[in-house]
Design a protein around this motif. Structure first.
Motif, mmCIF file in Angstrom:
data_model
loop_
_atom_site.group_PDB
_atom_site.id
_atom_site.type_symbol
_atom_site.label_atom_id
_atom_site.label_comp_id
_atom_site.label_asym_id
_atom_site.label_seq_id
_atom_site.Cartn_x
_atom_site.Cartn_y
_atom_site.Cartn_z
ATOM 1 N N ASP A 86 6.741 12.254 1.236
ATOM 2 C CA ASP A 86 5.553 12.611 1.114
ATOM 3 C C ASP A 86 4.657 11.966 0.179
ATOM 4 O OD1 ASP A 86 5.836 15.077 2.950
ATOM 5 O OD2 ASP A 86 6.657 16.165 1.434
ATOM 6 N N THR A 87 5.348 11.488 -0.754
ATOM 7 C CA THR A 87 4.541 10.413 -1.815
ATOM 8 C C THR A 87 4.304 9.018 -1.011
ATOM 9 O OG1 THR A 87 5.583 11.410 -3.607
ATOM 10 C CG2 THR A 87 4.489 9.073 -3.721
ATOM 11 N N VAL A 88 4.955 8.698 -0.245
ATOM 12 C CA VAL A 88 4.767 7.457 0.844
ATOM 13 C C VAL A 88 3.484 7.770 1.728
ATOM 14 C CG1 VAL A 88 5.488 5.584 2.109
ATOM 15 C CG2 VAL A 88 6.774 6.286 0.215
ATOM 16 N N LEU A 89 3.701 8.856 2.434
ATOM 17 C CA LEU A 89 2.909 9.261 3.559
ATOM 18 C C LEU A 89 1.455 9.568 2.970
ATOM 19 C CD1 LEU A 89 5.097 11.255 5.840
ATOM 20 C CD2 LEU A 89 4.211 8.782 6.159
ATOM 21 N N ASN A 143 19.793 2.746 -1.950
ATOM 22 C CA ASN A 143 19.579 3.605 -2.894
ATOM 23 C C ASN A 143 18.351 3.827 -3.502
ATOM 24 O OD1 ASN A 143 22.210 4.427 -2.923
ATOM 25 N ND2 ASN A 143 22.920 2.792 -4.630
ATOM 26 N N LEU A 144 17.399 2.825 -3.375
ATOM 27 C CA LEU A 144 16.052 2.921 -3.739
ATOM 28 C C LEU A 144 15.411 3.645 -2.561
ATOM 29 C CD1 LEU A 144 15.478 -0.490 -5.579
ATOM 30 C CD2 LEU A 144 15.073 1.781 -6.549
ATOM 31 N N LEU A 145 15.677 3.362 -1.327
ATOM 32 C CA LEU A 145 14.847 3.745 -0.340
ATOM 33 C C LEU A 145 15.316 5.429 -0.286
ATOM 34 C CD1 LEU A 145 15.047 0.978 2.365
ATOM 35 C CD2 LEU A 145 13.168 1.586 0.987
ATOM 36 N N ASP A 146 16.478 5.552 -0.659
ATOM 37 C CA ASP A 146 16.890 7.040 -0.390
ATOM 38 C C ASP A 146 16.071 7.825 -1.417
ATOM 39 O OD1 ASP A 146 18.607 6.922 1.694
ATOM 40 O OD2 ASP A 146 20.386 6.671 0.423
ATOM 41 N N ARG A 179 0.909 -1.196 -0.251
ATOM 42 C CA ARG A 179 -0.015 -0.021 -0.033
ATOM 43 C C ARG A 179 1.029 1.109 -0.195
ATOM 44 N NH1 ARG A 179 -4.698 2.288 0.369
ATOM 45 N NH2 ARG A 179 -5.260 4.056 1.632
ATOM 46 N N LEU A 180 2.006 1.242 0.770
ATOM 47 C CA LEU A 180 2.705 2.386 1.001
ATOM 48 C C LEU A 180 3.965 2.572 0.154
ATOM 49 C CD1 LEU A 180 2.788 2.679 4.988
ATOM 50 C CD2 LEU A 180 1.220 3.893 3.392
ATOM 51 N N LEU A 181 4.489 1.459 -0.210
ATOM 52 C CA LEU A 181 6.008 1.680 -0.757
ATOM 53 C C LEU A 181 5.919 1.210 -2.385
ATOM 54 C CD1 LEU A 181 8.284 0.104 1.800
ATOM 55 C CD2 LEU A 181 8.074 2.613 1.373
ATOM 56 N N TRP A 182 4.839 0.224 -2.521
ATOM 57 C CA TRP A 182 5.080 -0.355 -3.936
ATOM 58 C C TRP A 182 4.673 0.565 -5.279
ATOM 59 C CZ3 TRP A 182 7.432 -3.756 -6.197
ATOM 60 C CH2 TRP A 182 7.120 -4.335 -7.704
#
Length: 150
Positions: A130-133, A122-125, A32-35
């Motif tokens: 704000d997009t995730v939240l 690197n992907l998490l960085d 829901r949040l990261l994908w």
């Protein structure tokens, strides 16, 4: 400063639970949040690999894989295991602590495929918090923003 102390009894209890239920909950939340945010990046190197996140002070291990449709629980041997305390994971999520600092101070431990670990970092960085939240319900998003602000 972010403070978090995990009482001993709940952590001992959590350590005895099977990893499947928390891994399923993590996978659902990550989908829901990261994908959606990961799909805008080069996430292909993550596919088919197995991961474990160990939250040391909770005695909790989250095991999952990434497939073409997102995160899914997985009980196989992880290619990459990342371990830290709940507090340190929260500091990372809030971007109030740098992963390299935690790694070199041995508060964040990465085991397994180091190249995969760098790809994940690197992907998490590259993710915009704000997009995730924005994928959270408004009250949770506000609480998460307050946490991240300190």
């Amino acid at each position: 400063m972010l403070t978090l102390a995990v009482p001993t009894f709940p952590s001992r209890l959590l350590a005895r639970l099977p990893s499947a239920p928390p891994s399923l909950a993590f996978s659902l939340a990550a989908n829901r949040l990261l994908w959606p945010a990961l799909q805008t990046l080069d996430w292909e190197p993550l596919v088919g690999r197995r991961y474990a996140i160990r939250i040391n002070d909770l005695g909790l291990s989250l095991r999952f894989t990434v497939g073409p449709h997102g995160f899914a629980p997985d009980n196989g041997t992880p290619d990459l295991t990342i371990s830290a305390t709940a507090r340190d994971f929260l500091l990372l999520l809030a971007r109030r602590e740098d992963p390299d600092t935690l790694f070199f101070s041995r508060r964040l431990v990465s085991e397994g495929d180091t190249e995969l670990g760098l790809i994940v970092k690197n992907l998490l960085d590259a993710l915009d918090p704000d997009t995730v939240l924005s994928r959270l319900p408004a009250p949770l998003a506000r609480a998460a923003r307050r946490l991240m602000a300190g």
